[in-house]
Every structure is written in C-alpha cells, then in structure tokens.
Motif scaffolding. Structure first.
Motif, mmCIF file in Angstrom:
data_model
loop_
_atom_site.group_PDB
_atom_site.id
_atom_site.type_symbol
_atom_site.label_atom_id
_atom_site.label_comp_id
_atom_site.label_asym_id
_atom_site.label_seq_id
_atom_site.Cartn_x
_atom_site.Cartn_y
_atom_site.Cartn_z
ATOM 1 N N THR A 729 0.810 -1.218 0.000
ATOM 2 C CA THR A 729 0.000 0.000 0.000
ATOM 3 C C THR A 729 0.843 1.268 0.000
ATOM 4 N N GLY A 730 2.179 1.105 0.071
ATOM 5 C CA GLY A 730 3.055 2.274 0.089
ATOM 6 C C GLY A 730 3.973 2.311 -1.116
ATOM 7 N N TYR A 731 4.936 3.241 -1.055
ATOM 8 C CA TYR A 731 5.900 3.411 -2.138
ATOM 9 C C TYR A 731 7.309 3.455 -1.567
ATOM 10 N N ARG A 732 8.236 2.845 -2.304
ATOM 11 C CA ARG A 732 9.648 2.942 -1.974
ATOM 12 C C ARG A 732 10.350 3.756 -3.058
ATOM 13 N N LEU A 733 11.331 4.532 -2.648
ATOM 14 C CA LEU A 733 12.159 5.275 -3.585
ATOM 15 C C LEU A 733 13.503 4.569 -3.679
ATOM 16 N N TYR A 734 13.821 4.041 -4.872
ATOM 17 C CA TYR A 734 15.056 3.301 -5.107
ATOM 18 C C TYR A 734 16.056 4.149 -5.862
ATOM 19 N N ALA A 735 17.323 3.990 -5.516
ATOM 20 C CA ALA A 735 18.422 4.640 -6.239
ATOM 21 C C ALA A 735 19.476 3.597 -6.562
ATOM 22 N N ALA A 736 19.837 3.507 -7.830
ATOM 23 C CA ALA A 736 20.923 2.623 -8.262
ATOM 24 C C ALA A 736 22.209 3.425 -8.260
ATOM 25 N N THR A 737 23.180 2.999 -7.473
ATOM 26 C CA THR A 737 24.422 3.752 -7.325
ATOM 27 C C THR A 737 25.624 2.869 -7.658
ATOM 28 N N MET A 738 26.777 3.505 -7.777
ATOM 29 C CA MET A 738 28.014 2.774 -8.033
ATOM 30 C C MET A 738 28.371 1.851 -6.876
ATOM 31 N N ASN A 739 27.800 2.096 -5.702
ATOM 32 C CA ASN A 739 28.132 1.318 -4.508
ATOM 33 C C ASN A 739 26.958 0.507 -3.994
ATOM 34 N N GLY A 740 26.004 0.185 -4.850
ATOM 35 C CA GLY A 740 24.910 -0.674 -4.435
ATOM 36 C C GLY A 740 23.551 -0.033 -4.599
ATOM 37 N N LEU A 741 22.520 -0.856 -4.440
ATOM 38 C CA LEU A 741 21.138 -0.379 -4.498
ATOM 39 C C LEU A 741 20.752 0.184 -3.141
ATOM 40 N N ARG A 742 20.126 1.356 -3.147
ATOM 41 C CA ARG A 742 19.686 2.002 -1.917
ATOM 42 C C ARG A 742 18.208 2.369 -2.054
ATOM 43 N N TYR A 743 17.499 2.392 -0.916
ATOM 44 C CA TYR A 743 16.079 2.749 -1.008
ATOM 45 C C TYR A 743 15.589 3.345 0.303
ATOM 46 N N LEU A 744 14.481 4.053 0.183
ATOM 47 C CA LEU A 744 13.756 4.586 1.334
ATOM 48 C C LEU A 744 12.453 3.809 1.461
ATOM 49 N N GLU A 745 12.199 3.284 2.639
ATOM 50 C CA GLU A 745 10.975 2.513 2.872
ATOM 51 C C GLU A 745 9.743 3.391 2.721
ATOM 52 N N ALA A 746 9.855 4.614 3.145
ATOM 53 C CA ALA A 746 8.786 5.600 3.000
ATOM 54 C C ALA A 746 9.455 6.959 2.812
ATOM 55 N N ILE A 747 8.745 7.874 2.195
ATOM 56 C CA ILE A 747 9.322 9.171 1.901
ATOM 57 C C ILE A 747 9.353 10.017 3.174
ATOM 58 N N PRO A 748 10.541 10.381 3.646
ATOM 59 C CA PRO A 748 10.625 11.127 4.907
ATOM 60 C C PRO A 748 10.512 12.643 4.680
ATOM 61 N N VAL A 749 10.181 13.325 5.741
ATOM 62 C CA VAL A 749 10.220 14.787 5.703
ATOM 63 C C VAL A 749 11.654 15.268 5.865
ATOM 64 N N ASP A 750 12.412 14.565 6.680
ATOM 65 C CA ASP A 750 13.797 14.931 6.956
ATOM 66 C C ASP A 750 14.697 14.448 5.812
ATOM 67 N N PRO A 751 15.365 15.352 5.077
ATOM 68 C CA PRO A 751 16.222 14.915 3.965
ATOM 69 C C PRO A 751 17.481 14.181 4.420
ATOM 70 N N TRP A 752 17.751 14.169 5.744
ATOM 71 C CA TRP A 752 18.940 13.498 6.256
ATOM 72 C C TRP A 752 18.678 12.028 6.587
ATOM 73 N N THR A 753 17.461 11.558 6.399
ATOM 74 C CA THR A 753 17.150 10.164 6.704
ATOM 75 C C THR A 753 18.020 9.228 5.873
ATOM 76 N N PRO A 754 18.747 8.310 6.518
ATOM 77 C CA PRO A 754 19.620 7.401 5.750
ATOM 78 C C PRO A 754 18.812 6.469 4.850
ATOM 79 N N TRP A 755 19.377 6.167 3.702
ATOM 80 C CA TRP A 755 18.775 5.209 2.779
ATOM 81 C C TRP A 755 19.217 3.805 3.161
ATOM 82 N N LEU A 756 18.310 2.847 3.020
ATOM 83 C CA LEU A 756 18.603 1.467 3.384
ATOM 84 C C LEU A 756 19.323 0.759 2.241
ATOM 85 N N PRO A 757 20.215 -0.185 2.562
ATOM 86 C CA PRO A 757 20.899 -0.930 1.498
ATOM 87 C C PRO A 757 20.045 -2.070 0.982
ATOM 88 N N GLY A 758 20.206 -2.404 -0.286
ATOM 89 C CA GLY A 758 19.575 -3.586 -0.835
ATOM 90 C C GLY A 758 20.166 -4.839 -0.224
#
Length: 831
Positions: A729-758
């Motif tokens: 029922t939600g959305y994840r934001l994924y980023a493909a990077t040179m150092n691995g796949l990263r994602y946010l479980e939910a979109i935070p208000v705080d831009p400093w929230t760490p992204w989770l590793p794949g």
C-alpha cells in the motif's frame, strides 16, 4: 451425442472389416488385426485431444513461466490448468502445440496437466510438472559474455583458463571454457601471468591493473588474492594513479617483473621493478627509473639476457645483459601496449611485434614488426582502417599466427599476408592457442571479443560461444513489461538489446539496433508486446525503432531535424508514451557536437504511435534531452531532464516548454520521478560528467518545484537510476548507485534520513541499471551490474557451503521478488 457418435464409428469399422472378408476378430477389447486397443479408435477416429508433454517440466515458482504443451488434436484447446491453477495466455499454435503461461503464484508441488477444448473434451497428462521453491534472494542467468580483453591458458593444464573482463574482473574456467566462475572482482584487470616455481604445486598467478590494485598475486588457482607491490606503492597510487602490469620469465618462475606507469607526465616512481621472491620484496631495475613502462617481452633464445620494454610514449628500450644496460630509446609509434616475440624462427629470423595504442586510453591500436630484435620496425596493416589488438603465435608451427583485428585473421608466412578466419566473431581483442596441434585446421583456439568468449576447434574456421557463467555484460537501461513483470528488456554495452520472458532464466538477443547501453526503451502501456526504442548514439538521421511483437521485428521512423542541424548527426535520447492516451508519445533528441561540448536538445511528439513526428517548441540554448516524464495524474504536465540546462516543464502535453523558475542544484538531470499520489512531489537525480559545476545527488520538491532540497541521507555516488515503486500500500524510492542499491521505505520529511541498502549482491555491487515490475501480490526487481561480492554472512544464509568466505558473483541482470501478500513462498523476500 458423443456416445452415439462413438458407436456409429465403431459400427463402420466393424462393417469394413466384415466386407473385406478379414478373419480378424475383436475380443477382449483389442483389434487383433491392427494390434491396438479398441479405446484407441476414439482418439484416432473422433479426434479427441491427447497430451504428450509440457516443456519445461521442472521449474521454480515465483515466475510467470512460459510453457509449450505438445500432443495431438489440440487445435480446439480453449483452456489449460495445472491441478486447479488456470494457465494464462493460452494460445493454439497448431494441432500439436499450445503455448501458455504458468502464473507466478503457483505453489511448489507436482501437478497434473489438463486441457479443455471448445466442445468440452478434456485431456490429462498425469504428474506433468514439478514446481520447486524459488531462490530466496537475487538470482541471475546472464546475459553472459561482455567486453573481454585477455584470455590466458594455464601452460600445464590448458583446460584451465583465465579471462580479463573490462569493468567486472577476472574469470576462471577449469573445464576448457564450458563453465566459468568469478575469480576476482576488480575493474579493468590486465593480462594474467602464470608461473610454476615448484613442480607439482599450484601455480602463482599475477594480475596487474589500475584502480589502485597495482598487482595482485594468488597461490590457490585464483580463489584468493593478495596485493604484491613495491614499498611505497600506496602513496604513489594516492598521488599519481599507478597502472601495473606483471610479467614472468620462463627460465626463472620465482621471479616476477612489474611494469609501472602513471598518469603524471613526470613520475620518478614509474619504471620496471623486479622481485625474486614471488613479489614479497622489490627492486627498481637499473636504468628504468622515471620511464612509464607499459610492457615487457623476453627473447626465447636468451630470456635472462635479451629483454625489450615498451613505454607510454611509444618508445622501446633493449637490453642484452638482463637489464644492466639499456639502449637509447627507439621510437615506434603511439602507446606501446604489448610486445610479443615469436616462439620459433621463420626464414632465419625471430620476429618481435609491438602493438601500439591502447583501447583503455582511446588510442588507435596498430601492429609493428621487427626482425632484428627491436632495432628497426615496419608497420603491418592487417585490415585497413581497423585497430590491431594483438598477435598470437602457434606454439610450434613456424610462421603461423593469428591477429586480433576486426573479426580475426591468420597468417602462415609470419605476417606478410593475411587471411580472414571463419565467420562468427566481431571485434576480437585477444586470441589464445591450445598447444599441441600439428596443423592450422586442427588447432583449437579461444577468442576474447567485445561481445563474449568463443572457442574454435578448427583453427578459427568455425566458432561457438563458450562463456556460460562469464558475466561481464554492462547493462544500463532495463525496461519491464506492464503486462508481465517477468518480461524485461535490457540494453547492454556490447550485446545489444537482450530480452527475457521468464524473469531472466533465459535471454535472447534482439535484432533491434542500439548504439549505446544508455538507449531508451519504453514499453507501450496499452498494447502488450509493443515497445519504443531510441538508438542512444549519433546517427545521420535520428530514428525511433518500434516493435509490435516483443522485439522480434521492428520498423524505423525518422525524426526530421530542423534546417540548421541537417548537416549534423543526432539520436533519440529519450522516449516516453503518454500513460493516459494511446498512440501518443514524446521523444527527446540530442544533436551532435564536439565533445565535451553538449549538443542542442529537441523534443518531438507523435499522435499515431510513432509513425510520424512533429518538433515541439523548446527554449533557445536547451541541451540534450536525457529523460521525459509524464505526470501520471495529468498527462498535460510533462518534465524533461537535460544535460546541462536543468529541468524543463510543459503544461500543454509537451507542445511548449520552459525551465522551472527554481532549479535543483544539479544541472545534468537524469531520472525525473513524479509521486503518483501527489503531483507536487518530484524527485530528480543529477550527476556531473560534462558540467563540472553540476552537483551530484537526489533532489526533492514537495511544492511543484518552487523549492528544492538535496536528500543528504543518500551518500553513495554516482547515481545511475532513480525510481518510485509501489510496494503493497506504500511506495519505496530506489536509487541505483556505483556502490549498491539504496532505497527509502517511505518518503521522509527529513532529507537526512539514511537510505537502506539492498540485500545480497544488490547491497555492494555496482548497480548500473534498475527497474521494477508491479503485479497484484508481488513486486519484481531487476538490477544490472558488472558483478560484486556477497558478504560471508549473506553467502552462508544462501548456501551453507559458503559460510566461511564471501561469494563472488558475476555481472549481468539479477532478479529478485518481493511477495507483498504473504501468500505462499516462505523463502522469497516478504513485505
């Protein structure tokens, strides 16, 4: 009715037998004349469906699996099922074949196959398929091959091979190329050197390279590696960027030479180094300090005395006393990438070859030959206008050699004349000869090409690809069918567009041409099997390629350039179908310019499915269009990411465009992601390759672009792809990077929230491409990677045999599934 028809048929058969005067009788249910059961008359005379087989008969759940049902009298088939599970997309091919799709949600088990035809007749095949539990994490089965530089055979066991694969690493085969495993994860490994200092013991392997490795050594056939470099190398690398190339002498297997060069014009640490203890300690060879040494060769007649070195500046130096004194520099040409002595004499002389240029440095490669030990040189042109990547001699037949030029050549007169080898190769980069043959037509060969590894058993007349498991194909663009999450398209660096219909279990090369692996691929959201494809590199006229049959065939449609650009090439750099209106789409075009200057960007629209295109209005000075994104709620709003001129927006469906008043800090805008729940929330990624002032990162706005913030919680760069994926029922934001796949479980208000590793390989590998397919109950994720390492903990969970060591995984496309509804599959990632 069916019973009456059967009785009538049986009556006619018996009547025919009686009329013929046959003495045969029907007793105990068997026609003694024909030797078949009476029950067979029903299938033979009435045309009842009969099932023979289903292929594949063994497969994993969790994938929409295409199957082929074979039998007789199947032309009326209207449905099929495994147990009680209905198959999808049932299609009658002919009277003996029916294709269908097994849904991913089928549970593991053994199933009967049942088909039903239009008159209600059924056919049964008992215990037809076995469905197993799917792999618990990321899996890959290619595409295999890739940009391969060197292929080296073990001199003691030619069935053991080592192949250097561009950005992936080093691969090893112990089966003569039938299967491959990854030996070393490192970008740009150079040629493997193999020495046997102790007979009967494993060899010592040396691999040079850049990216900080200098030279690595293995004492266990390439299973583990340690750095073996001169003292101070780490400081030299940090300040100058060193490139190391290893060489061993046949008469001194405990000795190893290291040729060091750097990117500095003047570097006192460059030169030729020698270790007499397998790389433990080193000394600089006299007279080579400050020389950017790139290659070394030993004269087979006196390897300890006569040596030749080549340099980055295109000069060679000779020594006849093992390196005590060196000749004055002898200019050959360009960059000396490789020196090769002939193993045997021809016409009384021993040839020495210099391969100049270097594909890693962008210099054209050519061949020069010396017949006087390197004093004088003659250019040898094998194929006019084609680069020469190297020459390889037969081990015993004088004057027989092969050249890595174009599709490959051989010479039987020491290089005076050349003949093309058999068809099947393209862009050959290295060749290796299996020793022991007594004629050219019986000589086994291996060829490393920009597309994969090939083997010949007849001197090069015919070739077969032999790189199963050797995954070095670079993948950037990945597109997933909106009708089947297990159907995907991957744009690769050297093998064109690859297509899978079974979640990556099998890959097929499409004939649709692309120029680069950044080529845009966009499936039509309204028509299953229709895809729009951009070329991705300069063409005389930019063309959109369109296929309506899943890429099997295609048509080309031109996008006419305005008059001021008619004498310049261009390409379709972005393509996007309107998500709400069938047959309407937009395309971005990039006009050629003198690199690193970025060319102009244009936008075109089509309202007839891509058959005709009309240029739209864009602001003056706009650069290449990299991405196009429709607002999923209002398709009149479209965004365009440009290469150097920021983010554009259209509010009339792409007819006119204007820059946003407030721009993110990045100016090279790649992916543009619009939140389908809130059109005012946008996410863009930016990188910096041609514009040094462009800030790298992911930027977000929640007010339609009035203000922007950088998402500081993502710390891995560069970013190759960005995507918002619905999971449950939600959305994840994924980023493909040179150092691995990263994602946010939910979109935070705080831009400093760490992204989770794949998970698994997606956590640490280079992720060049990413996409996802969403279906009811699951999400299928795809990454394109050049390979990587899975930690010992993760490897142990996936395979107990790897509990004590990290696992190396080859490059390619990896697939994983998130089971959203917890419906069955306990070993699949749950959400």
């Amino acid at each position: 009715m069916k019973v009456r028809l059967f009785h009538a048929c049986m009556f006619m058969v018996l009547l025919a037998l009686l009329v013929s005067g046959s003495a045969a009788s029907v007793s105990a249910g068997r026609d003694e004349r024909l030797g078949i059961p009476v029950s067979a008359y029903r299938a033979t005379l009435v045309g009842d469906p009969v099932l023979d087989a289903i292929s594949p008969a063994i497969f994993e759940s969790g994938v929409n699996t295409p199957v082929l049902i074979t039998g007789q009298n199947l032309e009326g088939t209207s449905s099929a099922r495994l147990g009680s599970v209905a198959l999808r997309n049932v299609l009658v091919i002919d009277s003996t074949r029916v294709s269908a799709l097994v849904p991913w949600s089928i549970a593991p088990g053994i199933y009967d196959l049942t088909t039903v035809n239009q008159t209600g007749q059924t056919a049964l095949l008992a215990d037809a398929v076995t469905v197993s539990v799917p792999a618990p994490t990321w899996t890959s089965n290619g595409p295999f091959g890739g940009d391969l530089w060197d292929v080296v055979l073990d001199p003691v066991d030619p069935a053991r091979l080592y192949v250097s694969a561009q950005r992936s690493g080093l691969f090893r085969s112990e089966s003569g190329g039938d299967s491959w495993s990854m030996s070393l994860v490192t970008p740009f490994p150079l040629r493997t050197q193999i020495a046997y200092p102790t007979p009967g013991q494993p060899p010592v392997l040396y691999v040079g390279g850049d990216a900080g490795i200098g030279m690595l050594r293995s004492l266990d056939y390439g299973q583990t590696w340690q750095q073996a470099v001169p003292e101070g190398f780490a400081d030299w690398q940090a300040t100058h960027g060193m490139v190391g190339r290893a060489y061993v002498r046949s008469d001194q297997p405990s000795w190893v030479y290291l040729a060091l060069s750097s990117w500095e014009d003047v570097d006192p640490n460059a030169g030729l180094y020698l270790s007499t203890d397998l790389g433990e300690t080193w000394s600089l060879v006299d007279g080579t300090g400050g020389l950017h040494v790139t290659t070394l060769a030993f004269d087979p007649d006196a390897p300890g005395l006569n040596m030749v070195i080549g340099t980055r500046s295109g000069q060679v130096y000779l020594t006849t006393d093992g390196g005590g004194d060196w000749s004055d520099p002898i200019l050959v040409a360009g960059f000396i990438g490789r020196l090769v002595f002939a193993p045997t004499l021809y016409d009384g002389h021993r040839s020495l070859w210099a391969i100049t240029g270097d594909s890693n440095n962008g210099a054209e490669e050519n061949a020069y030959r010396s017949t006087d030990g390197g004093e004088t040189w003659t250019p040898i042109q094998v194929q006019p206008g084609a680069s020469n990547s190297g020459v390889t001699y037969h081990d015993t037949i004088s004057g027989l050699l092969w050249s890595a030029v174009g599709s490959g050549y051989y010479s039987e007169d020491d290089g005076d004349t050349w003949t093309p080898i058999g068809t099947g190769l393209n862009e050959v980069q290295d060749l290796a000869v299996v020793p022991g043959a007594n004629s050219r037509p019986t000589t086994p060969l291996f060829a490393a090409t920009r597309g994969g590894l090939y083997r010949s058993t007849d001197g090069g007349s015919t070739w077969q690809e032999t790189d199963a498991g050797l995954g070095a194909v670079m993948v950037r663009t990945i597109a997933v069918s909106p009708f089947n999450a297990d159907e995907a398209y991957a744009a690769t660096q050297v093998k064109g567009i690859q297509h899978t219909v079974d979640g990556g279990r099998n890959w097929q090369s499409l004939q649709v041409p692309i120029g680069r692996y950044q080529a845009s691929i966009a499936p039509d959201p309204f028509n299953d099997g229709k895809i729009f494809i951009g070329y991705g590199d300069i063409e005389p006229v930019p063309l959109a390629r369109i296929s309506t049959d899943h890429g099997a065939t295609y048509a080309e449609y031109a996008l006419a350039l305005p008059a001021e650009y008619e004498d310049r090439g261009a390409y379709v750099s972005a393509i996007a179908p309107d998500p709400l209106t069938e047959d309407r789409l937009l395309a971005g075009v990039c006009v050629d310019d003198n690199w690193p200057t970025v060319g102009p960007g244009l936008v075109y629209a089509s309202t007839d499915g891509g058959s005709t295109w009309i240029q739209q209005s864009t602001p003056a000075g706009v650069k290449c269009i990299l991405r196009l994104a429709f607002d999923p709620q209002d398709a009149s709003v479209v965004y365009a990411g440009t290469n150097g001129t920021g983010l554009l927006r259209s509010v009339d469906g792409g007819e006119t465009w204007a820059p946003l008043p407030a721009q993110p800090a990045g100016t090279e805008i790649g992916a543009v992601v619009i939140d389908p729940r809130d059109s005012l929330s946008l996410y863009v990624m930016s990188y910096s390759f041609t514009n040094t002032g462009s800030e790298v990162g992911v930027f977000v706005t929640h007010d339609g672009g009035e203000t922007w913030a950088k998402m500081e919680g993502l710390t891995d760069y560069p970013i190759w792809e960005l995507m918002l994926v619905k999971v449950g029922t939600g959305y994840r934001l994924y980023a493909a990077t040179m150092n691995g796949l990263r994602y946010l479980e939910a979109i935070p208000v705080d831009p400093w929230t760490p992204w989770l590793p794949g998970s698994g390989i997606a956590e640490t590998a280079t992720v060049d491409g990413f996409n996802a397919g969403v279906e009811v109950g699951r999400v299928v994720l795809y990454i394109g990677t050049s390979g990587g390492t899975v930690s010992a903990t993760v490897a142990s969970a996936a395979s107990p045999s790897n509990a004590d060591a990290a696992q190396l995984l080859a490059g390619g496309v990896y697939r994983s599934m998130i089971n959203v509804h917890l419906v069955y599959l306990p070993n699949v990632m749950q959400d």
